[in-house]
Design a protein around this motif. Structure first.
Motif, short mmCIF file in Angstrom:
data_model
loop_
_atom_site.label_atom_id
_atom_site.label_comp_id
_atom_site.label_asym_id
_atom_site.label_seq_id
_atom_site.Cartn_x
_atom_site.Cartn_y
_atom_site.Cartn_z
N PHE A 215 -16.92 5.84 -3.93
CA PHE A 215 -18.04 6.23 -4.62
C PHE A 215 -17.61 7.70 -4.69
N ARG A 216 -17.85 7.88 -6.58
CA ARG A 216 -17.55 9.17 -6.83
C ARG A 216 -18.71 9.18 -7.76
N ARG A 217 -19.65 10.93 -6.88
CA ARG A 217 -21.37 11.02 -7.20
C ARG A 217 -21.47 11.58 -8.05
N GLU A 218 -19.67 12.19 -9.10
CA GLU A 218 -20.25 12.43 -10.00
C GLU A 218 -20.18 11.74 -11.86
N ILE A 219 -19.80 10.86 -11.03
CA ILE A 219 -19.88 9.48 -12.43
C ILE A 219 -21.06 8.68 -11.66
N GLU A 220 -21.80 8.52 -10.55
CA GLU A 220 -22.05 7.98 -10.03
C GLU A 220 -21.67 6.27 -9.58
N GLU A 221 -20.73 6.36 -9.95
CA GLU A 221 -20.21 5.24 -9.38
C GLU A 221 -18.98 4.48 -8.19
N SER A 222 -19.14 3.49 -8.59
CA SER A 222 -17.47 3.09 -6.98
C SER A 222 -16.22 3.00 -7.94
N ILE A 223 -15.07 3.74 -6.97
CA ILE A 223 -13.34 3.11 -8.06
C ILE A 223 -13.62 2.34 -7.08
N GLY A 224 -12.51 1.49 -7.32
CA GLY A 224 -12.30 -0.22 -6.78
C GLY A 224 -10.90 0.27 -6.00
N SER A 225 -10.41 -0.36 -4.35
CA SER A 225 -9.09 -0.11 -3.90
C SER A 225 -8.71 1.47 -4.24
N SER A 226 -9.17 2.15 -3.58
CA SER A 226 -9.10 3.74 -3.59
C SER A 226 -8.56 4.08 -2.88
N ILE A 227 -8.81 3.64 -0.92
CA ILE A 227 -8.66 3.96 0.01
C ILE A 227 -7.73 3.50 0.43
N PRO A 228 -6.70 3.55 1.04
CA PRO A 228 -5.54 2.93 1.62
C PRO A 228 -5.78 2.75 3.02
N VAL A 229 -6.07 1.78 3.74
CA VAL A 229 -5.89 1.45 5.61
C VAL A 229 -4.53 0.89 5.79
N PRO A 230 -4.11 1.41 6.38
CA PRO A 230 -2.29 0.91 7.24
C PRO A 230 -3.09 0.75 8.42
N SER A 231 -2.50 -0.88 8.30
CA SER A 231 -2.60 -1.40 9.56
C SER A 231 -2.35 -0.37 10.86
N GLU A 232 -1.51 0.49 10.33
CA GLU A 232 -1.02 0.80 11.59
C GLU A 232 -1.59 1.94 12.20
N VAL A 233 -2.76 2.23 11.89
CA VAL A 233 -3.62 3.05 11.88
C VAL A 233 -4.73 2.82 12.69
N PRO A 234 -4.78 3.26 14.16
CA PRO A 234 -5.20 2.92 15.05
C PRO A 234 -6.90 2.76 15.11
N LEU A 235 -7.16 3.55 14.41
CA LEU A 235 -9.32 3.91 14.46
C LEU A 235 -9.61 3.85 12.93
N VAL A 236 -10.60 3.32 12.48
CA VAL A 236 -11.01 3.65 11.33
C VAL A 236 -12.90 3.79 11.53
N VAL A 237 -12.83 5.26 10.65
CA VAL A 237 -14.47 5.04 10.98
C VAL A 237 -14.97 5.09 9.57
N THR A 238 -16.45 4.54 10.01
CA THR A 238 -17.25 4.49 8.63
C THR A 238 -18.06 4.78 8.56
N GLU A 239 -18.89 4.78 7.51
CA GLU A 239 -20.31 5.92 7.33
C GLU A 239 -21.35 5.57 6.70
N GLY A 240 -22.37 5.34 6.79
CA GLY A 240 -23.47 4.79 6.03
C GLY A 240 -24.76 4.95 6.66
N ASN A 241 -25.74 4.72 5.86
CA ASN A 241 -27.31 5.06 5.89
C ASN A 241 -27.77 3.00 6.61
N TYR A 242 -27.16 1.93 6.54
CA TYR A 242 -27.43 0.84 6.80
C TYR A 242 -26.44 0.35 7.96
N LEU A 243 -26.10 0.67 8.59
CA LEU A 243 -25.59 0.27 9.58
C LEU A 243 -26.01 -0.33 10.59
#
Length: 215
Positions: A113-141
């Protein structure tokens, strides 16, 4: 929220707690939640930076904001940020895909999500399989409606950030001002729509694995 369960902690202590979740060769997911202005994005970025790119990657929930044109069609643009202004199903499917990643699997791409345009940009964060920990954050988990529980079922731990209300309100007003709102409009959003969302979010704290106040 029952304040007796709030734990005081430093960022360094949270980094060590996050590090303890890491298991080499396995995928773990840590969630951070809390009301608007609780510091989720800042703390999540601090954790990921401290752990390093080989250990952790950040995937915010905010990438699943519905587009403004969709919110206009639904009549929800004026309360953007409420739980039904997100693609909760899309977020749940992404979290499940990230959870299922195994060594040598293809990269999974998440939206940002890009606050400067108030819209989301798809496929912009790569998550490699070898990274053991994913941190996710948000209001409604921790919300118990829609597809949010499906997402939660894929997350190992969820920490609820609980700063003092005055601190949270000040952060929100400054954030809105930083992205172009007048002081009056910033206060209107922070104490209006944001605060209504905050009340719902704070009611979910009882389902968190820990409630944290940074010191």
């Amino acid at each position: 929220m029952n304040q007796q369960h709030v734990q005081d902690a430093t960022v360094d202590q949270l980094v060590e707690s996050a590090r303890n979740l890491v298991v080499a060769g396995e995928r773990r997911i840590l969630g951070l939640t809390g009301a608007p202005g609780a510091g989720k994005s800042t703390v999540a970025e601090q954790l990921v930076t401290a752990l390093g790119p080989d250990v952790a990657v950040l995937v915010p929930m905010d990438g699943f904001h519905l587009a403004n044109e969709v919110l206009i069609e639904l009549g929800r643009l004026d309360r953007k940020g409420a739980h039904d202004t997100f693609d909760d199903g899309g977020y749940a499917r992404l979290v499940a895909a990230i959870r299922a990643q195994r060594a040598n699997d293809p990269v999974v791409y998440a939206p940002r999500f890009r606050r400067e345009i108030e819209e989301s940009i798809g496929s912009s964060i790569p998550v490699p399989s070898e990274v053991p920990l994913v941190v996710t954050e948000g209001n409604y988990l921790l919300l118990e409606s829609g597809a949010w529980p499906s997402a939660r079922s894929c997350i190992d731990e969820v920490w609820f950030l609980s700063p003092d209300t005055d601190i949270r309100h000040t952060r929100l007003v400054r954030r809105h001002e930083a992205y172009g709102k007048s002081p009056e409009d910033a206060s209107f959003w922070a104490l209006g729509s944001d605060e209504r969302n905050a009340q719902l979010i704070e009611s979910t704290a009882v389902r968190a694995d820990r409630i944290v106040r940074l010191r």
